[in-house]
Design a protein around this motif. Structure first.
Motif, PDB file in Angstrom:
ATOM      1  N   ALA A  27      29.062 118.503  83.652  1.00 30.67           N
ATOM      2  CA  ALA A  27      30.288 119.120  83.329  1.00 30.67           C
ATOM      3  C   ALA A  27      31.436 118.562  84.181  1.00 30.67           C
ATOM      4  CB  ALA A  27      29.926 120.490  83.646  1.00 30.67           C
ATOM      5  N   LEU A  28      31.228 117.797  85.268  1.00 33.44           N
ATOM      6  CA  LEU A  28      32.307 117.266  85.994  1.00 33.44           C
ATOM      7  C   LEU A  28      32.671 116.006  85.402  1.00 33.44           C
ATOM      8  CD1 LEU A  28      31.256 118.514  89.513  1.00 33.44           C
ATOM      9  CD2 LEU A  28      32.840 119.564  88.128  1.00 33.44           C
ATOM     10  N   CYS A  29      31.937 115.357  84.559  1.00 30.08           N
ATOM     11  CA  CYS A  29      32.324 113.857  84.615  1.00 30.08           C
ATOM     12  C   CYS A  29      33.318 113.769  83.367  1.00 30.08           C
ATOM     13  CB  CYS A  29      31.106 112.878  84.042  1.00 30.08           C
ATOM     14  SG  CYS A  29      30.525 113.385  82.321  1.00 30.08           S
ATOM     15  N   GLU A  30      34.103 112.741  83.521  1.00 28.41           N
ATOM     16  CA  GLU A  30      35.246 112.488  82.616  1.00 28.41           C
ATOM     17  C   GLU A  30      35.286 111.118  81.761  1.00 28.41           C
ATOM     18  OE1 GLU A  30      37.633 114.600  81.840  1.00 28.41           O
ATOM     19  OE2 GLU A  30      37.039 115.993  83.311  1.00 28.41           O
ATOM     20  N   ARG A  31      34.512 110.130  82.258  1.00 24.71           N
ATOM     21  CA  ARG A  31      34.357 109.138  81.667  1.00 24.71           C
ATOM     22  C   ARG A  31      32.777 108.315  82.312  1.00 24.71           C
ATOM     23  NH1 ARG A  31      36.055 104.068  83.907  1.00 24.71           N
ATOM     24  NH2 ARG A  31      37.029 104.390  85.850  1.00 24.71           N
ATOM     25  N   VAL A  32      32.525 107.477  81.357  1.00 27.95           N
ATOM     26  CA  VAL A  32      31.070 106.669  81.854  1.00 27.95           C
ATOM     27  C   VAL A  32      31.675 105.144  81.761  1.00 27.95           C
ATOM     28  CG1 VAL A  32      28.631 106.379  81.216  1.00 27.95           C
ATOM     29  CG2 VAL A  32      29.573 108.733  80.941  1.00 27.95           C
ATOM     30  N   GLU A  33      31.362 104.836  82.897  1.00 33.10           N
ATOM     31  CA  GLU A  33      31.695 103.135  82.975  1.00 33.10           C
ATOM     32  C   GLU A  33      30.279 102.539  83.030  1.00 33.10           C
ATOM     33  OE1 GLU A  33      33.204 100.304  86.942  1.00 33.10           O
ATOM     34  OE2 GLU A  33      33.943 102.222  86.357  1.00 33.10           O
ATOM     35  N   HIS A  34      30.079 101.071  82.635  1.00 31.21           N
ATOM     36  CA  HIS A  34      28.920 100.580  82.448  1.00 31.21           C
ATOM     37  C   HIS A  34      28.952  99.008  83.015  1.00 31.21           C
ATOM     38  CE1 HIS A  34      30.568  98.940  78.587  1.00 31.21           C
ATOM     39  NE2 HIS A  34      29.876  98.074  78.597  1.00 31.21           N
ATOM     40  N   ILE A  35      28.055  98.618  83.353  1.00 32.29           N
ATOM     41  CA  ILE A  35      28.030  97.022  83.702  1.00 32.29           C
ATOM     42  C   ILE A  35      26.869  96.396  82.915  1.00 32.29           C
ATOM     43  CG2 ILE A  35      27.574  95.471  85.741  1.00 32.29           C
ATOM     44  CD1 ILE A  35      28.469  97.500  87.441  1.00 32.29           C
ATOM     45  N   GLU A  36      27.083  95.713  82.242  1.00 37.27           N
ATOM     46  CA  GLU A  36      25.807  94.878  81.605  1.00 37.27           C
ATOM     47  C   GLU A  36      25.068  93.947  82.283  1.00 37.27           C
ATOM     48  OE1 GLU A  36      26.784  93.421  77.479  1.00 37.27           O
ATOM     49  OE2 GLU A  36      28.582  94.646  77.021  1.00 37.27           O
ATOM     50  N   CYS A  37      23.674  94.064  82.029  1.00 32.05           N
ATOM     51  CA  CYS A  37      22.849  93.164  82.894  1.00 32.05           C
ATOM     52  C   CYS A  37      22.054  92.113  81.879  1.00 32.05           C
ATOM     53  CB  CYS A  37      22.096  93.852  83.769  1.00 32.05           C
ATOM     54  SG  CYS A  37      22.987  94.858  84.967  1.00 32.05           S
ATOM     55  N   SER A  38      21.616  91.060  82.296  1.00 33.43           N
ATOM     56  CA  SER A  38      20.816  90.207  81.809  1.00 33.43           C
ATOM     57  C   SER A  38      19.575  90.741  81.520  1.00 33.43           C
ATOM     58  CB  SER A  38      20.611  88.845  82.384  1.00 33.43           C
ATOM     59  OG  SER A  38      21.848  88.221  82.801  1.00 33.43           O
ATOM     60  N   HIS A  39      18.735  91.446  82.350  1.00 31.96           N
ATOM     61  CA  HIS A  39      17.584  92.026  82.036  1.00 31.96           C
ATOM     62  C   HIS A  39      17.347  93.336  83.068  1.00 31.96           C
ATOM     63  CE1 HIS A  39      16.174  89.618  85.401  1.00 31.96           C
ATOM     64  NE2 HIS A  39      16.892  88.556  84.615  1.00 31.96           N
ATOM     65  N   PRO A  40      16.266  94.029  82.782  1.00 36.75           N
ATOM     66  CA  PRO A  40      16.149  95.294  83.482  1.00 36.75           C
ATOM     67  C   PRO A  40      16.069  95.051  85.165  1.00 36.75           C
ATOM     68  CG  PRO A  40      14.842  95.360  81.619  1.00 36.75           C
ATOM     69  CD  PRO A  40      15.394  94.006  81.585  1.00 36.75           C
ATOM     70  N   LEU A  41      15.462  93.949  85.569  1.00 37.17           N
ATOM     71  CA  LEU A  41      15.426  93.560  87.015  1.00 37.17           C
ATOM     72  C   LEU A  41      16.997  93.493  87.466  1.00 37.17           C
ATOM     73  CD1 LEU A  41      14.038  92.913  89.601  1.00 37.17           C
ATOM     74  CD2 LEU A  41      13.966  90.654  88.740  1.00 37.17           C
ATOM     75  N   GLU A  42      17.703  93.001  87.091  1.00 39.57           N
ATOM     76  CA  GLU A  42      19.140  92.635  87.410  1.00 39.57           C
ATOM     77  C   GLU A  42      19.728  94.283  87.489  1.00 39.57           C
ATOM     78  OE1 GLU A  42      23.222  90.698  86.550  1.00 39.57           O
ATOM     79  OE2 GLU A  42      21.761  90.327  85.057  1.00 39.57           O
ATOM     80  N   ALA A  43      19.517  94.998  86.272  1.00 33.61           N
ATOM     81  CA  ALA A  43      19.923  96.084  86.513  1.00 33.61           C
ATOM     82  C   ALA A  43      19.360  97.398  87.607  1.00 33.61           C
ATOM     83  CB  ALA A  43      19.597  97.097  85.321  1.00 33.61           C
ATOM     84  N   GLU A  44      18.151  96.967  87.764  1.00 32.67           N
ATOM     85  CA  GLU A  44      17.688  97.793  88.933  1.00 32.67           C
ATOM     86  C   GLU A  44      18.100  97.517  90.178  1.00 32.67           C
ATOM     87  OE1 GLU A  44      13.393  99.289  89.082  1.00 32.67           O
ATOM     88  OE2 GLU A  44      13.055  97.589  87.623  1.00 32.67           O
TER      89      GLU A  44
END
Length: 572
Positions: free
Chosen positions: A269-286
């Motif tokens: 309810a409070l959020c205004e936008r969603v930012e993202h960072i692309e990663c090579s694979h799930p390990l990098e994302a974690e």
């Protein structure tokens, strides 16, 4: 290619969501010793994995709850103490179930009950709850079936009304199979209503707030790739950080009925936008998620916001060292512990196996005068404060702890086990159980710390893991930290990519402590990825080894001890 615009433009397949016939569901059922997840324990877990109406696999096992099953529960389930006496404990079963259900939508009849026990088990064992999408067949049935068609929404009733092939009998596998039939029958009912995707199904359920529906467009521009997402508020502050193997699909779920956490609904309810960072694979994302959590400490995240708050047990630097709990570890430190309470328990059991002093005063090497305290009278200390013990006589106690932590010798563990056997032989079963639990906790901490410190000692390691489509996920690890990540897609020679990643990888200067300055959560994630069965080592700057006297040699004892009643298992 010409484009179209307007509110009636046809949606792409990606915008329509994930078709239901492509969704992999894992239908789970638990049997327990009672109804409270914080007090009762699991006695049986079963799950059926299905997709497109086909059964892909089944998972079923009894579980030793570590306690007596009440007669009232036995009369319902038919599961007796004798049946679970030789069953594996939850700490052996739960990781296997999490792997079986990884990446799938979790389905259960009265899902809050089953997920509460699973989440409590993860918290108890220090496992990460994977936060799957959860579908409750009770809620779906209430939404789909009219009141005149079924008198209630119990599993047995729905199985009869919807003509399930398996009748539920309060045993986990039969009940899971019955729930599969109920799920398929309910999905057939919602198809004519225009529910054709997972997102449609979650939207079809009640309890979707207007704020959730209105903000669903915030996920529209996100890609279908692994990465990290950041919810930002009106002042651009970071409210919440998460990771996903498919960014767009995961973020869309926050705006459906699949998201039931009150705290997260408030965040949406409070959020205004969603930012993202692309990663090579799930390990990098974690790993990126962990680092961002530590840097920004979003108020709606609860996990890993304060990696520096771990506790360690060390020997003080003085003529007569004692055990002390600190935040900053030294080279030979025991830990990490998530709470001061757990660190205190480790200190207590180590003190019970040695004659290390327990007082906090600084004792000089010579010219000591004083009167020994009650601990000396009880035979638990050699009273160096009163001059009854010199530095050389005290040193073996210090060396035994240092050797245990470093994995050079497990004599202290054997001493503690001997005391356990003695208590059991004297029929002091309550004391023996307490001793067993303390010893098991110490073995777990030692084993985990020694494994992670062995990885942290490596200056560089390169590993690759299949990406599932003929390519490779590649990671460069330096002193336990992820220094570079990349992907060699199917048909692309991987070694040139490995060379490029090594050249451009982050420089990691080893820090203090057994983990060389690496955060415990990050090195644990990297270790788990490296030790998965399908990961292959490509290069390693030096042999990756663990010490011969490490607590790993006690893993078999630990598995038996956790499920043991009496007598208590012997050490190998």
């Amino acid at each position: 290619m010409a484009g179209t615009s307007g509110e009636h433009a046809q949606l792409s397949f990606d915008e329509l969501g994930q078709p239901l016939h492509e969704v992999t569901f894992v239908v789970v059922d638990l049997e327990t010793t009672g109804g409270k997840s914080g007090q009762d324990a699991v006695t049986e877990i079963a799950a059926v994995k299905v997709r497109g109406g086909d059964t892909l696999g089944e998972f079923s096992t009894l579980v030793d709850p570590g306690r007596t099953i009440p007669p009232a529960v036995v009369s319902i389930t038919g599961i007796t103490d004798a049946m679970v006496a030789e069953a594996p404990p939850l700490d052996s079963v739960l990781p296997s179930f999490l792997e079986f259900s990884r990446g799938c939508v979790l389905v259960a009849h009265n899902a809050p009950f089953d997920t509460a026990f699973l989440r409590a088990g993860c918290a108890q064992l220090g496992l990460e709850w994977p936060k799957p999408t959860v579908l409750c067949t009770v809620r779906l049935a209430r939404r789909v079936l009219p009141s005149d068609e079924t008198p209630d929404h119990k599993l047995a009733t729905l199985a009869r009304v919807l003509h399930a092939r398996t009748a539920p009998v309060h045993r986990a596998l039969d009940d899971a199979r019955a729930t599969v039939d109920v799920l398929h029958a309910l999905l057939e009912r919602v198809g004519p209503l225009g529910v054709h995707s997972l997102e449609d199904l979650l939207d079809h359920l009640p309890d979707v707030s207007p704020q959730q529906r209105r903000k669903r467009h915030l996920a529209d521009d996100l890609p279908n790739v692994p990465g990290v997402y950041l919810f930002r508020g009106s002042n651009d502050e970071i409210l919440y950080i998460g990771t996903a193997s498919d960014l767009r699909r995961r973020v869309r779920q926050y705006f459906t009925a699949g998201e039931r956490r009150r705290r997260i609904k408030e965040m949406v309810a409070l959020c205004e936008r969603v930012e993202h960072i692309e990663c090579s694979h799930p390990l990098e994302a974690e790993v990126r998620e962990l680092r961002l959590l530590g840097a920004h400490q979003p108020r709606y995240n609860r996990r890993s916001r304060f990696p520096q708050r771990a506790w360690w047990v060390v020997l003080t630097d003085e003529p007569f060292p004692r055990l002390s709990m600190v935040r900053t570890p030294r080279r030979e430190a025991l830990g990490p512990f998530r709470s001061r309470r757990n660190a205190t328990k480790a200190v207590e059991i180590l003190q019970s196996a040695t004659s290390l002093r327990r007082c906090t005063e600084r004792i000089p090497a010579r010219n000591r005068r004083g009167r020994p305290c009650a601990v000396y009278e009880l035979g638990h200390c050699g009273a160096p404060c009163a001059g009854y013990q010199d530095v050389e006589e005290y040193a073996p106690q210090v060396s035994s702890v240092r050797d245990l932590v470093a994995g050079r010798d497990d004599a202290l563990l054997r001493r503690l086990h001997t005391e356990l056997v003695r208590l059991s032989g004297d029929q002091r079963f309550e004391d023996a159980a307490a001793q067993r639990d303390q010893l098991a906790a110490l073995v777990r901490t030692l084993d985990r710390g020694q494994r992670l410190s062995a990885l942290a000692a490596l200056p560089e390691l390169v590993a690759a893991r299949p990406d599932g489509s003929g390519g490779w996920h590649i990671a460069v690890v330096r002193h336990g930290r992820l220094a570079a990540a990349g992907t060699a897609r199917c048909g692309t020679p991987p070694m040139p990519i490995v060379d490029a990643l090594q050249t451009s990888a982050e420089t990691v200067v080893p820090g203090p402590g057994p983990l060389c300055g690496a955060p415990a959560d990050e090195i644990h994630i990297v270790y788990r990825w490296l030790t998965a069965g399908d990961t292959r080592m490509v290069r390693c700057s030096q042999p990756w080894t663990e010490p011969a006297g490490a607590a790993g040699s006690w893993r078999t004892w630990l598995e038996r001890a956790v499920s043991a009643r009496t007598p208590y298992p012997a050490a190998d």
